[in-house]
Design an enzyme around this catalytic site. Structure first.
Site, PDB file in Angstrom:
ATOM      1  CB  SER A  15      61.503  58.478 -50.988  1.00  0.00           C
ATOM      2  OG  SER A  15      61.444  58.541 -52.391  1.00  0.00           O
ATOM      3  CB  CYS A 379      58.750  37.735 -67.946  1.00  0.00           C
ATOM      4  SG  CYS A 379      57.786  38.614 -69.196  1.00  0.00           S
ATOM      5  CD  GLN A 383      60.005  36.328 -74.052  1.00  0.00           C
ATOM      6  OE1 GLN A 383      60.737  37.215 -74.501  1.00  0.00           O
ATOM      7  NE2 GLN A 383      58.708  36.515 -73.852  1.00  0.00           N
ATOM      8  CG  HIS A 515      55.878  38.851 -64.135  1.00  0.00           C
ATOM      9  ND1 HIS A 515      57.128  39.429 -64.048  1.00  0.00           N
ATOM     10  CD2 HIS A 515      55.470  39.013 -65.420  1.00  0.00           C
ATOM     11  CE1 HIS A 515      57.463  39.929 -65.230  1.00  0.00           C
ATOM     12  NE2 HIS A 515      56.475  39.691 -66.081  1.00  0.00           N
ATOM     13  CD  GLU A 517      57.806  38.878 -60.528  1.00  0.00           C
ATOM     14  OE1 GLU A 517      58.008  39.734 -61.414  1.00  0.00           O
ATOM     15  OE2 GLU A 517      57.776  37.655 -60.751  1.00  0.00           O
TER      16      GLU A 517
END
Length: 545
Positions: A15, A379, A383, A515, A517
C-alpha cells in the site's frame, strides 16, 4: 515503432501507492504527447477479482470490454485518456488457467510444464500483447518484493529486460523511507534492503521513488543513490500530499519525465500540466460545501467504493463545491432507524450483492423519496428504489428481488435468463450458474427518454455506460409500477431492459442500473454526479431558508 516498458515494483511494505505513482507518471508522459498505457499484474490465484469480497480486496473496476479488474485500473483511467481493457490486468490464476488449458490440449507436445519457461513465457506474451501500439507501457507488479507469489512475475520482467534490451526497459521501484521521531531523521536502511532483495533475483532498479510523510532531504537521497547504485537524479522524493492530483506536478518538478525520455531516446515536447493545475485549483478553492450520505454494505473499507467516492469529488469540482461524504452502514439504518439519515444534503446508495443490509437501503430510498432529498441509486441502489416504490406507492406488498426472496409474491427485480457472452453468443443462465464471469458486464448502450431529467443532464439521446449485474427490473410487473407514477427514463439499446428510473414531482431522484462512476474523471467529471452534487447544493439552500 518500438515500445518502451517501465516496470513498477514495490518494497518494504504494501500500500505504498504504486498505482497512483504509475498513473501520475503516465499522465506526465501523456502530456508530452506520448501514447501511454498501464498494466497491472496481480499475483493472487483468483482468475479475476470478480468474486472476491470488497471488504478484502476493495472495488472491482469494470472496463469497457467487460473485464472485472483491480481498482488500480480505475486510477489509471482517471489519470490518462487511454481506456483500459481486459489486456491491462491479469492474475496468476488467469496465467495458470491458460497454461493448464494448453497443457490439456497438448500444445506443449509432451513437455514437462514448469514455472520457467511456461508460466514466465505466458506472462511475457500477455505483457507484449498489452503493449502493442503504444510508445510507453507502465507495468505495475502487485504485491511487495520478497513475496513468494510475485516471483514468477519478477522473473518474467527480468527476462524481458534482457530480450527487449535495456535501452527500451526501465525498472522503477517504490520504497518506504520512514521518519523516526526519536532521532529526528529519515531512515534509508529499509530501502537499501529492499533493493538488495531485488538484486538477488537479477533486477537492478533504474529509478527509486522514496515514499515518506515528508520530503526526503537531498543528502539522504544522495546516500540512497550511493548504496543502491542508482543515479542521484533518479532518486525521487514522493511525500504525502493532500490531493493525489498534485503528484504529477511533484514528479515533474524533480525531472522524472526528462530522465525517462532521455533514457528511452524519446524526442517529445515539454509536458503541459495546465489541466491538472486547474483541477488542483478547483479542489482547493470551493465556494460551498455539501454533505452527502452514502448508504452501503461495505463501508468499513472505503476502497470498496473507490470510484464512487472519486466521482462524487469530481462532481464537486464541476460545481466548485467541497463534497463531505458520510459513510453509513445500511444495517445501521435497519437497527437505528432514519434518524441517522437526517441532516444530509443528498443520499447515494451504491451497488452490492446479497441480502445483508438491503432492507436498510430500501428504507433509505423511501426516506429520500418522501422527504424530497436528492437521491442517486447505482445498480443495487436502483433496485432498492424500485422495490420501495412498488411496496409503498404501487401497493405491491412485500415486493422484492428474487436474489433475496426467490418465491416472493411481487418479484419486481429478477434474474435475466438470457445473456450474451463476450463473443456475442446467447447463453441461458440460472441461479445455479457460476458466480464468476456470469454477469452483464461492460459498456452497453442506453436510450434516454426525451422529457427526462437524465436527458437534460447528458444532453444526448443515447449514452454508453458500464454494467456489472445479473438481476434486472422485471418487465412483467413494470406496468403496474409505471401506472403508479414511476418514470422509466432510459432503456437498453434493444429496448428490453430498464436502465434508468426517475420519480416525477421530486426535485432530483435518479437511479440507474449501470455504474456511472467508472467513467468519471477529475478533468471531465460525469453528468450524473455533477447534476447530483448541484442538486445537493440547491437542497441545502432551500433548507436554509
Amino acid at each position: 515503432m518500438t515500445t518502451n516498458y517501465i516496470f513498477v515494483t514495490g518494497g518494504v511494505v504494501s500500500s505504498l501507492g504504486k498505482g497512483i505513482a504509475a498513473a501520475s507518471l503516465a499522465a506526465i508522459l501523456e502530456a508530452r504527447g506520448l501514447n501511454v498505457t498501464i498494466m497491472k499484474l496481480d499475483p493472487y490465484i483468483n482468475v479475476d477479482p470478480g468474486t472476491m469480497s470488497p471488504i478484502q480486496h476493495g472495488e472491482v473496476f469494470v472496463t469497457e470490454d467487460g473485464a472485472e479488474t483491480d481498482l488500480d485500473l480505475g486510477h489509471y483511467e482517471r489519470f490518462i485518456r487511454t481506456k483500459m481493457s481486459r489486456r491491462n490486468n491479469f492474475t496468476t490464476g488467469r496465467i495458470y488457467s491458460d497454461v493448464l488449458r494448453k497443457e490439456r490440449r497438448g500444445d506443449y507436445l509432451g513437455a514437462t510444464v514448469q514455472v520457467i519457461p511456461h508460466i514466465t513465457n505466458a506472462i511475457k506474451e500477455r505483457v507484449l500483447e498489452g503493449g502493442e501500439g503504444h510508445d510507453v507501457v507502465l507495468v505495475e507488479i502487485g504485491g511487495t518484493v520478497g513475496d513468494i507469489e510475485s516471483l514468477p512475475f519478477l522473473e518474467a520482467i527480468r527476462q524481458m529486460a534482457v530480450e527487449i534490451g535495456r535501452e527500451h526497459t526501465l525498472f522503477m521501484h517504490l520504497t518506504l523511507v520512514p521518519y523516526m521521531a526519536a532521532s529526528g531523521e529519515v531512515k534509508t536502511k529499509p530501502t537499501q534492503h529492499s533493493v538488495k532483495e531485488l538484486l538477488s533475483i537479477g533486477i537492478q532498479p533504474d529509478i527509486l521513488i522514496c515514499r515518506s510523510d515528508r520530503a526526503v532531504p537531498a543528502n539522504e537521497r544522495a546516500k540512497i543513490a550511493l548504496f543502491c547504485n542508482v543515479p542521484e537524479k533518479a532518486v525521487i522524493s514522493l511525500k504525502d500530499v493532500d490531493s493525489i492530483y498534485k503528484i504529477p506536478g511533484l514528479l515533474k518538478s524533480q525531472g522524472l519525465d526528462d530522465y525517462i525520455c532521455k533514457r528511452f531516446s524519446l524526442d517529445c515536447p515539454e509536458a503541459n500540466l495546465s489541466e491538472w493545475e486547474q483541477v488542483i485549483f478547483e479542489e482547493a478553492n470551493p465556494v460551498s460545501e455539501v454533505t452527502i450520505g452514502m448508504v452501503g454494505k461495505y463501508i468499513e473499507l472505503p476502497d470498496a467504493y473507490k470510484s464512487v467516492i472519486e466521482a462524487l469529488k469530481h462532481g464537486g469540482l464541476k460545481n466548485r463545491v467541497s463534497v463531505n461524504i458520510k459513510l453509513i452502514d445500511s444495517q445501521d439504518v435497519e437497527t437505528r432507524g432514519v434518524e441517522i439519515l437526517k441532516g444530509l444534503d443528498a443520499i447515494l446508495v451504491p451497488g452490492g450483492f446479497g441480502y445483508r443490509g438491503v432492507e436498510g437501503m430500501i428504507t433509505t430510498a423511501r426516506f429520500a423519496r418522501e422527504n424530497n432529498i436528492p437521491y442517486l441509486g447505482i445498480c443495487l441502489g436502483m433496485q432498492v428504489a424500485l422495490i420501495d416504490y412498488a411496496r409503498h406507492v404501487a401497493n405491491m406488498e412485500n415486493a422484492n428481488s428474487t436474489e433475496f426472496v426467490p418465491d416472493c409474491k411481487y418479484p419486481v427485480v429478477a434474474l435475466i435468463t438470457e445473456w450474451r457472452d463476450e463473443n456475442g453468443n446467447v447463453e441461458v443462465r440460472s441461479e445455479k450458474s457460476d458466480l464468476g464471469g456470469t454477469m452483464r458486464l461492460g459498456a452497453q448502450q442506453c436510450q434516454l427518454v426525451d422529457d427526462s431529467l437524465v436527458r437534460q443532464l447528458y444532453d444526448a439521446p443515447t449514452i454508453v455506460e458500464r454494467h456489472r449485474h445479473r438481476y434486472e427490473v422485471n418487465n412483467m410487473l413494470l406496468k403496474q409500477i409505471e401506472d403508479a407514477g414511476l418514470r422509466v427514463a432510459g432503456r437498453s439499446g434493444d429496448d428490453q431492459l430498464v436502465e434508468i428510473i426517475e420519480v416525477p414531482n421530486h426535485p432530483w431522484f435518479v437511479a440507474c442500473q449501470f455504474h456511472p462512476e467508472f467513467t468519471s474523471t477529475p478533468r471531465d467529471g460525469h453528468p450524473l454526479f455533477a447534476g447530483f452534487v448541484k442538486a445537493a447544493s440547491e437542497f441545502q439552500k432551500r433548507q436554509a431558508k
